[in-house]
Scaffold this motif. Structure first.
Motif, PDB file in Angstrom:
ATOM      1  N   ALA A  40      16.913   5.590 -16.627  1.00 35.24           N
ATOM      2  CA  ALA A  40      16.653   6.980 -16.246  1.00 35.24           C
ATOM      3  C   ALA A  40      17.924   7.826 -16.205  1.00 35.24           C
ATOM      4  CB  ALA A  40      15.967   7.026 -14.886  1.00 35.24           C
ATOM      5  N   ASP A  51      16.854  11.550 -15.608  1.00 32.83           N
ATOM      6  CA  ASP A  51      15.646  11.965 -16.322  1.00 32.83           C
ATOM      7  C   ASP A  51      14.484  11.772 -15.346  1.00 32.83           C
ATOM      8  OD1 ASP A  51      13.250  11.946 -17.835  1.00 32.83           O
ATOM      9  OD2 ASP A  51      14.345  11.359 -19.630  1.00 32.83           O
ATOM     10  N   GLU A  54      11.607   9.383 -16.414  1.00 31.44           N
ATOM     11  CA  GLU A  54      11.999   7.969 -16.369  1.00 31.44           C
ATOM     12  C   GLU A  54      12.213   7.500 -14.931  1.00 31.44           C
ATOM     13  OE1 GLU A  54      12.092   5.676 -18.811  1.00 31.44           O
ATOM     14  OE2 GLU A  54      11.252   7.237 -20.102  1.00 31.44           O
ATOM     15  N   LYS A  57       8.879   6.636 -13.562  1.00 34.53           N
ATOM     16  CA  LYS A  57       8.432   5.325 -14.071  1.00 34.53           C
ATOM     17  C   LYS A  57       9.114   4.207 -13.295  1.00 34.53           C
ATOM     18  CE  LYS A  57       7.666   6.762 -18.844  1.00 34.53           C
ATOM     19  NZ  LYS A  57       8.171   6.619 -20.220  1.00 34.53           N
ATOM     20  N   TRP A  58      10.425   4.366 -13.077  1.00 31.96           N
ATOM     21  CA  TRP A  58      11.180   3.366 -12.321  1.00 31.96           C
ATOM     22  C   TRP A  58      10.641   3.256 -10.900  1.00 31.96           C
ATOM     23  CZ3 TRP A  58      14.340   3.977  -7.967  1.00 31.96           C
ATOM     24  CH2 TRP A  58      15.079   2.855  -7.610  1.00 31.96           C
TER      25      TRP A  58
END
Length: 71
Positions: A40, A51, A54, A57-58
């Motif tokens: 990210a 980001d 990202e 998502k993490w």
């Protein structure tokens, strides 16, 4: 592909996500190679940008249990 509109500084992301402090974000960034957050991060010169897509998502991958699917 990176969407520049999704990039945030540590300070900006901490302001948008009240559950996390700048210090905690910096700790996660420092340990990004071992915690997986490096996907990210974008480093340009001496600045680190996160980001947001990202990062989300993490963050989702950090759940202790899988999210129950809607039936």
């Amino acid at each position: 592909m990176v969407n520049y509109e999704e990039l945030r500084t540590v300070k900006q992301l901490a302001a948008e996500a009240p559950f996390v402090t700048e210090a905690k974000l910096r700790w996660w960034i420092f340990h990004a190679d071992t915690n997986g957050l490096n996907a990210a991060l974008i480093k340009i010169g001496g600045r680190v940008y996160i980001d947001r897509a990202e990062f989300n998502k993490w963050l989702e991958a950090q759940r202790l249990a899988p999210k129950a699917s809607a039936a």
